[in-house]
Scaffold this motif. Sequence first.
Motif, short mmCIF file in Angstrom:
data_model
loop_
_atom_site.label_atom_id
_atom_site.label_comp_id
_atom_site.label_asym_id
_atom_site.label_seq_id
_atom_site.Cartn_x
_atom_site.Cartn_y
_atom_site.Cartn_z
N SER A 59 32.96 32.88 43.54
CA SER A 59 33.56 33.08 44.86
C SER A 59 33.07 32.08 45.89
O SER A 59 33.83 31.67 46.78
CB SER A 59 33.29 34.50 45.35
OG SER A 59 31.89 34.73 45.52
N ALA A 97 31.33 36.30 39.21
CA ALA A 97 31.73 37.70 39.01
C ALA A 97 30.61 38.48 38.35
O ALA A 97 29.90 37.96 37.49
CB ALA A 97 32.99 37.78 38.17
N MET A 102 38.69 44.57 40.02
CA MET A 102 38.16 43.37 40.65
C MET A 102 39.22 42.35 41.04
O MET A 102 39.12 41.71 42.08
CB MET A 102 37.17 42.69 39.70
CG MET A 102 35.95 43.52 39.41
SD MET A 102 34.70 43.33 40.66
CE MET A 102 34.12 41.69 40.29
N ASN A 159 31.83 44.94 47.24
CA ASN A 159 31.75 43.79 48.15
C ASN A 159 33.06 43.03 48.23
O ASN A 159 33.33 42.35 49.24
CB ASN A 159 30.55 42.89 47.84
CG ASN A 159 30.60 42.24 46.47
OD1 ASN A 159 31.66 41.85 45.98
ND2 ASN A 159 29.43 42.09 45.86
N SER A 160 33.91 43.13 47.21
CA SER A 160 35.24 42.53 47.32
C SER A 160 36.04 43.21 48.42
O SER A 160 36.76 42.55 49.19
CB SER A 160 35.98 42.65 45.98
OG SER A 160 35.40 41.85 44.99
N LYS A 161 35.93 44.54 48.50
CA LYS A 161 36.61 45.27 49.57
C LYS A 161 36.04 44.90 50.93
O LYS A 161 36.78 44.74 51.91
CB LYS A 161 36.48 46.78 49.33
CG LYS A 161 37.27 47.29 48.13
CD LYS A 161 36.92 48.73 47.80
CE LYS A 161 37.36 49.67 48.91
NZ LYS A 161 37.08 51.08 48.54
N THR A 212 29.98 39.00 42.60
CA THR A 212 31.14 39.69 43.16
C THR A 212 31.41 40.99 42.41
O THR A 212 31.57 41.01 41.19
CB THR A 212 32.39 38.79 43.07
OG1 THR A 212 32.13 37.58 43.78
CG2 THR A 212 33.60 39.48 43.69
N GLY A 227 37.32 41.39 51.75
CA GLY A 227 38.75 41.45 52.03
C GLY A 227 39.05 42.04 53.39
O GLY A 227 39.97 41.59 54.08
N ASP A 233 43.51 41.48 46.04
CA ASP A 233 43.23 40.83 47.32
C ASP A 233 44.51 40.19 47.83
O ASP A 233 45.05 39.26 47.23
CB ASP A 233 42.14 39.76 47.15
CG ASP A 233 41.66 39.21 48.49
OD1 ASP A 233 42.33 39.46 49.50
OD2 ASP A 233 40.61 38.54 48.50
#
Length: 511
Positions: free
Chosen positions: A172, A131, A145, A104-106, A100, A109, A149
Motif C-alpha cells: 500500500s 498485505a 480486503m 485499517n483498510s476501512k 494492510t 478508506g 475500496d
Amino acid sequence: MPHEAILAELDRRREAARAMGGEDKLTRRRENGQLNAEERLAALIDKDSFYETGLLGRSNFSAKTAEKSPRDGKITGFARIDGRDVGVVVNDFTTMGASTGGTNSKKMGYIRKTCTEKGLPFVHVGESTGARLPDAMGSRGMGTMLGNDTTQFRRMRDTPWAAAALDTSFGSSAWMCCCSDFAVMKKGSIMSVSSPRLVSMAIGEKVDMEELGGWRLHAEQTGLIDHFVDTDAEAMEVIRQFLSYMPSHNGELPPTAAVTEGSGQDQERILDILPEARTRVYNMKKIIEVIFDAGSVFEMKARFGKSAVVALARLDGKVVGVIANNPQVGGGALSAEACRKIVDFTVLCDSFNIPIVRLMDTPGFVVGTDAERRGAPGHIMNFMNATCLTTVPQVTVICRKAYGRAYVAMGGGAHNDTMIAWPMAEISFMDPVFATSIVHNRRPGDEGFEEALAEIQKDLEVWDMATIFSAHDVIKPQETRASLIRILDIHRQRRSGGIGQHLMRTWPTSQ
C-alpha cells in the motif's frame, strides 16, 4: 457499571492504542535514528491540530491478532497544515509492520472518502510490509480486503494527494506513492510491489534491495517519485512545501503568498547566463531562478528526464507551473522520459488551476533505435494531447531553439494564450545544419557549406513570425518577468473565477 469505571476503561484502551508496538520497538527505532509514526505526524502537521479517528481500531481476524494490533497499525484522522484542514494516514511500522488489514483498510478508506467529498488534501505517510497474512488469504480474506475500496485513484477525486515512501515501503505504501499527485522518498528506503524475500521466491533468484526499488531507481529510471530527501523530518517538510502551492480542491485557486524579498532584481543576469553562440549550452535552471520569485522554485523529478525542467514556482506571489527545456542536458532534446515528466506535470497544473509558463529551447525530440524501444512515438503523442487539452492560462516563451513538432508540443503555434519570443529565437522544422545537408546536400566541412548554412539560417529568425503575428510579441530577455506577470493577469479566467475545465481529470497519476 459506574461512570467512573467506564471512563477509566476508555482511558485504558486509549493508552494501550497510543503505545503502538511497545517500548522495545520504539527504542530500537530511536537508536536507528528513525522517527516513529507519532513523531512523523508531529513533524507533518500544525501543533495540536490532530483529530484522530479509529484510535481503538484493531485487527478483526482473531482475538490473538487483535491483542497485538493497536490502531491496527495505522494512525488516521484529520489535521491542519499551515492552517488548512487535511486528511492524514501515517503507517505505524512497529505494529505488525503496518501491514494492510481489514480494519485499517476501512480507516484509510474513510479518510480518503471524506477528503474527496469535503474537498480536503490527503497525505499518506508510508512504511509498510504489504498485505497482512493470513488475513488476506483465501476467499474470505480476499472478499474482506480487496475490491471494496470505492476511492478513485485519479484526479477525478478533485483534491491533491501527497505521499511518502520511508524505509521499507511495500504494498500500500508503494500504491499510494504511485497514485498521488506528489511523492517523496527518503534515500536509503526501498519502494516496490513486494519485499525482496517474496520476489526472490517468485523468480527463483536473490534480489538486491537497491535494484528492486531503491531511490536511485525511482529517481533516474521509473520517475515514480518527485522528490528525494535524507531524513524523515525533511520528507514531512517537503510535503508541507508541496501543499503550500496547492488549492485544497480543484474548485478553488492556489493560495497566494507575499512576494519574497529580492524578487525581480537584476533581470539583466539572464544575458550573462544565455550564451551568444547558438551552439553553446547553458543551464536553464539558472534563468528560471532569476525570472520567478526568489526562493520559490520547487523542482520535481529533477533526476528523471533531465533535458526538461518542471517546477512549481511563484510569480508576483501567485502560483505558476514552469515547463522548460534544459540545453545543458542533450542540448534540450526531449527524450521519452522528459515527455512523460512534462505530461505528468501538465496534468497536475491543469487539474488544480495552476497557470503554465513554458520556456522553450529545444532542437526537437530524441530519435533513434533506443528512443523507439522506449516508446517515444506514444509518449510524444501523449505530450501533444496533454498540451492540447490544457485549459489553464498558458504562456510560451521561445528563448532560443524551437524546432519541429517539439515546438508545437511545448506550446508553440495555437497551443497557448500568448506566445512571446526573445530576439535570438530560432524557429524551423529542423536544425539548420541538418536542413543544409538535406536541402543543399552539403555537410560540415564541405566546400560551400558555410554559405548554404547562412542562407538557411536567414529563415530561422523570429522576425518573420512576428511579422505575421504568429508570435504575439518579441521582448528582451530581461523583460520576461514583467511581461509574464502582466500577460497572466490579462488571461486570468474571470468568467469561471480562475477555474479550468479539467479536461484531464481522469488522466492517471502514474503513466
